[in-house]
Design a protein around this motif. Structure first.
Motif, mmCIF file in Angstrom:
data_model
loop_
_atom_site.group_PDB
_atom_site.id
_atom_site.type_symbol
_atom_site.label_atom_id
_atom_site.label_comp_id
_atom_site.label_asym_id
_atom_site.label_seq_id
_atom_site.Cartn_x
_atom_site.Cartn_y
_atom_site.Cartn_z
ATOM 1 N N GLU A 168 0.838 -1.216 0.000
ATOM 2 C CA GLU A 168 0.000 0.000 0.000
ATOM 3 C C GLU A 168 0.867 1.258 0.000
ATOM 4 O O GLU A 168 0.563 2.245 -0.680
ATOM 5 C CB GLU A 168 -0.909 -0.006 1.231
ATOM 6 N N LEU A 169 1.964 1.209 0.767
ATOM 7 C CA LEU A 169 2.861 2.364 0.787
ATOM 8 C C LEU A 169 3.519 2.576 -0.575
ATOM 9 O O LEU A 169 3.660 3.704 -1.043
ATOM 10 C CB LEU A 169 3.937 2.176 1.862
ATOM 11 N N ASN A 170 3.953 1.493 -1.197
ATOM 12 C CA ASN A 170 4.544 1.608 -2.539
ATOM 13 C C ASN A 170 3.549 2.185 -3.532
ATOM 14 O O ASN A 170 3.915 3.000 -4.390
ATOM 15 C CB ASN A 170 5.018 0.235 -3.015
ATOM 16 N N ALA A 171 2.282 1.770 -3.406
ATOM 17 C CA ALA A 171 1.246 2.310 -4.294
ATOM 18 C C ALA A 171 0.996 3.787 -3.994
ATOM 19 O O ALA A 171 0.782 4.593 -4.907
ATOM 20 C CB ALA A 171 -0.045 1.503 -4.128
ATOM 21 N N TYR A 172 1.045 4.152 -2.693
ATOM 22 C CA TYR A 172 0.802 5.555 -2.307
ATOM 23 C C TYR A 172 1.872 6.481 -2.886
ATOM 24 O O TYR A 172 1.579 7.581 -3.367
ATOM 25 C CB TYR A 172 0.794 5.656 -0.783
ATOM 26 N N TYR A 173 3.134 6.021 -2.855
ATOM 27 C CA TYR A 173 4.230 6.841 -3.388
ATOM 28 C C TYR A 173 4.449 6.635 -4.887
ATOM 29 O O TYR A 173 5.369 7.207 -5.462
ATOM 30 C CB TYR A 173 5.527 6.532 -2.637
ATOM 31 N N GLY A 174 3.634 5.789 -5.503
ATOM 32 C CA GLY A 174 3.765 5.555 -6.940
ATOM 33 C C GLY A 174 4.949 4.692 -7.305
ATOM 34 O O GLY A 174 5.379 4.674 -8.466
ATOM 35 N N LEU A 175 5.496 3.952 -6.332
ATOM 36 C CA LEU A 175 6.679 3.137 -6.585
ATOM 37 C C LEU A 175 6.329 1.799 -7.230
ATOM 38 O O LEU A 175 7.231 1.051 -7.607
ATOM 39 C CB LEU A 175 7.440 2.897 -5.270
ATOM 40 N N ASP A 176 5.045 1.483 -7.312
ATOM 41 C CA ASP A 176 4.640 0.211 -7.916
ATOM 42 C C ASP A 176 4.394 0.350 -9.422
ATOM 43 O O ASP A 176 4.117 -0.629 -10.107
ATOM 44 C CB ASP A 176 3.363 -0.311 -7.238
ATOM 45 N N LYS A 177 4.498 1.572 -9.930
ATOM 46 C CA LYS A 177 4.233 1.799 -11.352
ATOM 47 C C LYS A 177 5.511 1.676 -12.166
ATOM 48 O O LYS A 177 6.616 1.890 -11.642
ATOM 49 C CB LYS A 177 3.636 3.200 -11.549
ATOM 50 N N PRO A 178 5.394 1.361 -13.456
ATOM 51 C CA PRO A 178 6.583 1.368 -14.326
ATOM 52 C C PRO A 178 7.216 2.755 -14.346
ATOM 53 O O PRO A 178 6.541 3.774 -14.151
ATOM 54 C CB PRO A 178 6.002 0.993 -15.703
ATOM 55 N N ILE A 179 8.522 2.790 -14.607
ATOM 56 C CA ILE A 179 9.273 4.041 -14.523
ATOM 57 C C ILE A 179 8.705 5.105 -15.459
ATOM 58 O O ILE A 179 8.502 6.261 -15.067
ATOM 59 C CB ILE A 179 10.759 3.779 -14.838
ATOM 60 N N LEU A 180 8.431 4.719 -16.707
ATOM 61 C CA LEU A 180 7.960 5.712 -17.680
ATOM 62 C C LEU A 180 6.593 6.271 -17.300
ATOM 63 O O LEU A 180 6.323 7.468 -17.483
ATOM 64 C CB LEU A 180 7.923 5.098 -19.081
ATOM 65 N N VAL A 181 5.735 5.411 -16.762
ATOM 66 C CA VAL A 181 4.401 5.876 -16.336
ATOM 67 C C VAL A 181 4.534 6.855 -15.167
ATOM 68 O O VAL A 181 3.908 7.928 -15.147
ATOM 69 C CB VAL A 181 3.523 4.673 -15.937
ATOM 70 N N ALA A 182 5.371 6.478 -14.183
ATOM 71 C CA ALA A 182 5.560 7.347 -13.022
ATOM 72 C C ALA A 182 6.220 8.669 -13.430
ATOM 73 O O ALA A 182 5.856 9.735 -12.926
ATOM 74 C CB ALA A 182 6.414 6.631 -11.981
ATOM 75 N N TYR A 183 7.177 8.592 -14.353
ATOM 76 C CA TYR A 183 7.847 9.822 -14.796
ATOM 77 C C TYR A 183 6.870 10.721 -15.548
ATOM 78 O O TYR A 183 6.895 11.951 -15.369
ATOM 79 C CB TYR A 183 9.026 9.473 -15.710
ATOM 80 N N TRP A 184 6.020 10.140 -16.362
ATOM 81 C CA TRP A 184 5.033 10.928 -17.096
ATOM 82 C C TRP A 184 4.080 11.650 -16.141
ATOM 83 O O TRP A 184 3.734 12.815 -16.343
ATOM 84 C CB TRP A 184 4.264 10.016 -18.057
ATOM 85 N N GLU A 185 3.678 10.958 -15.077
ATOM 86 C CA GLU A 185 2.810 11.599 -14.080
ATOM 87 C C GLU A 185 3.532 12.753 -13.389
ATOM 88 O O GLU A 185 2.955 13.817 -13.141
ATOM 89 C CB GLU A 185 2.349 10.561 -13.051
ATOM 90 N N TRP A 186 4.860 12.538 -13.059
ATOM 91 C CA TRP A 186 5.640 13.606 -12.413
ATOM 92 C C TRP A 186 5.771 14.808 -13.353
ATOM 93 O O TRP A 186 5.646 15.961 -12.924
ATOM 94 C CB TRP A 186 7.023 13.062 -12.059
ATOM 95 N N LEU A 187 5.985 14.514 -14.649
ATOM 96 C CA LEU A 187 6.152 15.593 -15.627
ATOM 97 C C LEU A 187 4.851 16.376 -15.810
ATOM 98 O O LEU A 187 4.861 17.605 -15.943
ATOM 99 C CB LEU A 187 6.603 14.991 -16.958
ATOM 100 N N ASN A 188 3.726 15.670 -15.804
ATOM 101 C CA ASN A 188 2.428 16.343 -15.927
ATOM 102 C C ASN A 188 2.168 17.273 -14.753
ATOM 103 O O ASN A 188 1.627 18.372 -14.918
ATOM 104 C CB ASN A 188 1.305 15.308 -16.024
ATOM 105 N N LYS A 189 2.564 16.834 -13.559
ATOM 106 C CA LYS A 189 2.414 17.709 -12.388
ATOM 107 C C LYS A 189 3.342 18.907 -12.491
ATOM 108 O O LYS A 189 2.992 20.018 -12.095
ATOM 109 C CB LYS A 189 2.723 16.924 -11.102
ATOM 110 N N LEU A 190 4.546 18.652 -13.017
ATOM 111 C CA LEU A 190 5.543 19.725 -13.091
ATOM 112 C C LEU A 190 5.069 20.881 -13.971
ATOM 113 O O LEU A 190 5.267 22.046 -13.618
ATOM 114 C CB LEU A 190 6.865 19.158 -13.619
ATOM 115 N N VAL A 191 4.452 20.567 -15.107
ATOM 116 C CA VAL A 191 3.993 21.636 -16.009
ATOM 117 C C VAL A 191 2.863 22.440 -15.370
ATOM 118 O O VAL A 191 2.562 23.549 -15.816
ATOM 119 C CB VAL A 191 3.540 21.060 -17.376
ATOM 120 N N ARG A 192 2.250 21.876 -14.330
ATOM 121 C CA ARG A 192 1.238 22.632 -13.569
ATOM 122 C C ARG A 192 1.844 23.245 -12.308
ATOM 123 O O ARG A 192 1.120 23.617 -11.392
ATOM 124 C CB ARG A 192 0.067 21.712 -13.196
#
Length: 339
Positions: free
Chosen positions: A67-91
């Motif tokens: 659950e903690l890994n899912a909360y921090y997004g550590l259970d997602k593939p690298i590219l998916v997690a990076y894309w989410e981080w990048l989307n937040k960054l542009v906002r």
């Protein structure tokens, strides 16, 4: 030339993505992430509480860790997690610290004034001292003044600034008690008058400022001196003097301007120092700026903060490189970028 700078600005985007993606990927493979740190802290608390180590090993179940890994997004593939981080960054959303549970942007903005203070004054003092000193050393090359100042310049070039920091604290803070051991202000800073607050900040800033300046001071001084010597020996300066132009006028109108070109190319690199600070200097002097925040974030595996500082510093560094080209083009009209 405008097309050239347009291309340089557009190149910032893929370069920024490449740098941040590489570091983001590295954070996924470095052992001791936020979940592991949390488990370790709970184990330490259990052992300090006098419980058996076996009980400490049972602080979190596998489901809770998942659950903690899912909360921090550590259970997602690298590219998916990076894309989410990048989307937040542009906002303009840098995420939340996994250590202090605060927005990363708030943590950075709280420490930004301290780093800007040191960056600004380092820039001003370095250039105000280094350029006149470099000119003086070139005009009096081989004199006592040149030799005496060369000792300070080469010491500044050879010694790492954090080593100078430890030396200054040992001598002037610990033994002589002339300056504080560290920090940006005194504990009772809020009770001071405005004049006392300014003096208090200056009193705390003397030793760190020496460490910030000493590296740039050596490089800028020697760059200025060597370039001016080279231009003074050039045929166009000799020709101007042979035609009757006074030596001072030849230096001022011809040699000095060309000697400033390498100095101008260094201007852009200063932009990132304005906000990024220096990790080691801020650690040595316990200055609560961006540098110390970055160091603690790396040590604590606080990856959202690490990525936030990386995003800001790398973006400013690339913009600074473009600014350096602009400065060179302004100083030297012969430069035609892109032609």
């Amino acid at each position: 030339m405008l097309a050239y700078f347009g291309r340089r600005l557009l190149l910032i985007i893929p370069t920024f993505i490449g740098v941040t993606l590489m570091v983001f990927t590295l954070t996924r493979f470095v052992p001791g992430g936020p979940v592991e740190r949390m488990i370790s802290e709970m184990q330490m608390q259990s052992m300090e509480g006098g419980r058996a180590s076996q009980q400490g090993n049972q602080t979190l179940s596998d489901d809770q860790i998942a659950e903690l890994n899912a909360y921090y997004g550590l259970d997602k593939p690298i590219l998916v997690a990076y894309w989410e981080w990048l989307n937040k960054l542009v906002r303009f959303d840098l995420g939340e610290s996994t250590r202090y549970y605060e927005p990363v942007w708030d943590m950075i903005s709280e420490r930004l004034p301290v780093s800007v203070f040191y960056g600004f004054w380092t820039f001003i003092i370095s250039y105000l001292v280094s350029i006149p000193l470099g000119v003086l050393k070139a005009l009096r090359h081989g004199s006592r003044v040149d030799n005496a100042t060369s000792v300070a310049v080469f010491m500044g070039y050879a010694l790492p600034n954090y080593v100078v920091g430890v030396f200054l604290i040992t001598i002037f803070s610990f033994h002589m008690d002339w300056f504080p051991m560290g920090g940006f202000t005194s504990d009772d800073f809020d009770d001071f008058t405005l004049v006392q607050q300014i003096l208090d900040i200056a009193h705390h800033a003397v030793l760190p400022m020496i460490c910030y300046i000493i590296g740039d001071f050596a490089i800028l001084t020697m760059t200025m001196k060597n370039n001016l010597l080279e231009n003074l020996a050039a045929d166009y300066v000799k020709t101007a003097i042979a035609k009757g132009l006074p030596f001072k006028q030849a230096v001022k109108k011809h040699a000095l301007r060309n000697s400033l070109i390498p100095i101008a190319s260094h201007l852009g690199n200063v932009v990132s120092v304005f906000v990024a600070g220096s990790f080691l200097i801020e650690v040595v002097f316990n200055i609560d700026g961006i540098g110390l925040l970055g160091y603690e974030s790396i040590m604590e595996r606080d990856y959202p903060v690490v990525m936030g500082i990386l995003a800001i510093s790398s973006l400013l560094l690339m913009l600074g490189n473009v600014l350096s080209d602009v400065c060179v083009a302004l100083v030297d009209p012969r430069v035609k970028f892109g032609s």
